[in-house]
Structures are given as structure tokens and as C-alpha cells.
Design an enzyme around this catalytic site. Structure first.
Site, PDB file in Angstrom:
ATOM      1  CB  SER A  46      -0.968  -0.063   1.190  1.00 59.41           C
ATOM      2  OG  SER A  46      -2.016   0.859   1.046  1.00 59.41           O
ATOM      3  CG  HIS A 102      -5.605  -2.389   0.092  1.00 59.90           C
ATOM      4  ND1 HIS A 102      -5.131  -1.903  -1.110  1.00 59.90           N
ATOM      5  CD2 HIS A 102      -4.924  -1.705   1.065  1.00 59.90           C
ATOM      6  CE1 HIS A 102      -4.227  -0.962  -0.885  1.00 59.90           C
ATOM      7  NE2 HIS A 102      -4.075  -0.837   0.418  1.00 59.90           N
ATOM      8  CG  ASP A 122      -7.297  -2.615  -3.543  1.00 56.21           C
ATOM      9  OD1 ASP A 122      -7.910  -2.110  -2.581  1.00 56.21           O
ATOM     10  OD2 ASP A 122      -6.063  -2.700  -3.594  1.00 56.21           O
TER      11      ASP A 122
END
Length: 267
Positions: free
Chosen positions: A94, A245, A217
Site C-alpha cells: 500500500s 487490498h 480493491d
């Protein structure tokens, strides 16, 4: 200060070349437990917590230092330099994909490859037409929720982030990690994450990069992987079957296979 204690650094594995795993917002090093064993025989694996997360030294947290990704980038670089590592492979989940990118731009000599898992250079829908996925008002509501009802925010965000198809125990585990974070620090990290925009830095990255884009996602829209593929000079894009995610948690086998394919193809 002892960086190993400050960032709760753990080292294992049998190889010479190092993999350093950098967790995302709201998370900590336990997020890597499902994929790192697959690399421990061939590589030296290093996991750590950013200051303010997990088992890090919370007294080392400085709101001024960590009011941008530069503070977190400094954590990553300092851990690597403290351990005297070279040719490092970074797994960044991320927002840590961008933190790893900033570190590799600043000190390219330290890095050999960058693995971006669910990356985004900008989470907001911008006036120039870029669609990051969130309106500014959405993020402001999220930040307000974190401030007013942190436990409620965690119980809402964990299943959304993990994805509808993920097993209930994984959603519960993620919620527990969220809840265990210092609420004030988590909110500040959220603000730094969701209001960041590093699109103008993508072209500076020279480190060979793998971009892992999940099929569905809720945090990063599917077209973001293509955007990064077009704007980062030396990269490969892999469209995953995984949804959510956190593919390194919910779909570890697919994640490992794609990473190993990339690493082995560049040896």
C-alpha cells in the site's frame, strides 16, 4: 538510540541477499507472516514496524517528523543502513510502495528491486481528472470517524479492506491489528497517506519494480496499476486474481508465485 528496538526489527532466513518488508497504514510486521516463510530459505528476511506502529518505541514518535512520507522513508533507510545491507529487495504494501519508491529514488545504491503490493501514488480524485478513488470529503469523514469512534472505524474498515471473499478470521485479525494501534498516531498516518500525491515522482524511480494490482480493491481502483505501469520507467505489472487490498494475507500463494517469478526472472 538502538534502531532494532526503536523499529522492533526482526531478522531471520538463511540467504545473503536481504528482503525488507515495509507494512502499510494501520498495520505492523505480522502482516507479512503468510508470505515471508516462502522466502526465508533463499533470502535474509527483515521485518520491522514504523515508529508509532506495532511493537515500535512509541516514545520515538514525533508528529512533526512523520507529517509526511519522508519521516517513514527515513525509518526504512535507517533500518537498512543500520544493518549495513546492500542490494535490498523491498516488499512495500500500500502506502509503503511509495515510501519504498522515495527511499530508492534518494539512495538507489541500496536497492536492487521493489515489490509494490496494492500501490497508489494518489488516493484522491483530483481536479486534473486523475481518479484515485476517494473524494476529499470521503477522507475527511474517515478521519473524523477515526477521531470520534476509533473502534467503530476499525470494525468498518477491516472487512472493506480485506475484501468480501476473505475468510472471517482474516477480517477479524486485521481489525485487531487496527484497534491495537495508537488512535492519535493512526489518524495522523491516515492523513499523511490519503492526502499524499506522488505522481510527479514516479518517473524518477530507476529500481526494477513489480506492481501487484488486485482484481477488486476497495482502496485502490483497478486502473491505478495501469497508471503506475505507464509512469514508472522500469516495471512489470501483474494483474492478480486476488480480491481485496491485502493479497499477501488473503492470497499468499498467488502473491508468492508472482514475486518469485519476478525475482527469478531478473537474476
Amino acid at each position: 538510540m538502538d534502531l532494532l528496538k526503536r523499529n522492533n526489527v526482526k531478522i531471520y532466513g538463511n540467504g545473503e541477499q536481504a528482503i525488507v518488508c515495509a507494512h502499510g497504514f494501520g498495520c505492523e510486521q505480522s502482516m507479512w507472516q503468510y508470505i515471508t516463510p516462502a522466502f526465508a530459505e533463499q533470502y535474509k528476511v527483515i521485518v520491522f514496524d514504523y515508529v508509532g506502529a506495532g511493537g515500535s518505541d512509541l516514545t520515538a514518535y514525533n508528529a512533526e517528523k512523520y507529517n509526511s512520507l519522508d519521516g517513514y522513508k527515513q525509518d526504512l533507510v535507517e533500518v537498512i543502513e543500520y544493518l549495513n545491507l546492500k542490494d535490498v529487495i523491498v516488499f512495500g504494501h500500500s502506502i509503503s510502495s511509495m515510501i519504498g519508491m522515495l527511499a530508492a529514488i534518494e539512495k538507489p545504491e541500496l536497492f536492487s528491486k521493489l515489490i509494490m503490493i496494492g500501490p497508489s501514488p494518489c488516493y484522491l480524485n483530483m481536479e486534473d481528472g486523475f481518479k484515485g478513488g476517494f473524494e476529499r470529503s470521503d477522507v475527511e469523514e474517515l478521519l473524523e470517524m477515526m477521531e470520534m469512534n476509533f473502534t467503530g472505524w476499525a470494525s468498518y474498515m477491516a472487512p472493506v479492506g480485506m475484501g468480501a471473499d476473505a475468510p472471517a478470521h482474516l477480517k477479524a485479525d486485521l481489525e485487531n491489528v487496527f484497534v491495537s494501534t495508537n488512535p492519535k498516531i493512526a489518524r495522523e498516518f491516515a492523513e499523511v497517506t490519503f492526502f499524499s500525491d506522488y505522481r510527479n515522482r514516479l518517473g524518477e524511480l530507476t529500481t526494477p519494480t513489480l506492481i501487484l494490482q488486485c482484481a477488486e480493491d476497495s482502496i485502490v481502483p483497478a486502473h491505478i496499476g495501469e497508471y503506475l505501469h505507464e509512469h514508472i520507467p522500469n516495471n512489470e505489472l501483474a494483474h492478480m486474481e486476488a480480491k481485496g487490498h491485502y493479497p499477501h494475507i488473503s492470497h499468499p500463494r498467488e502473491t508468492v508465485e508472482l514475486i518469485k517469478g519476478f525475482l527469478n526472472g531478473h537474476e
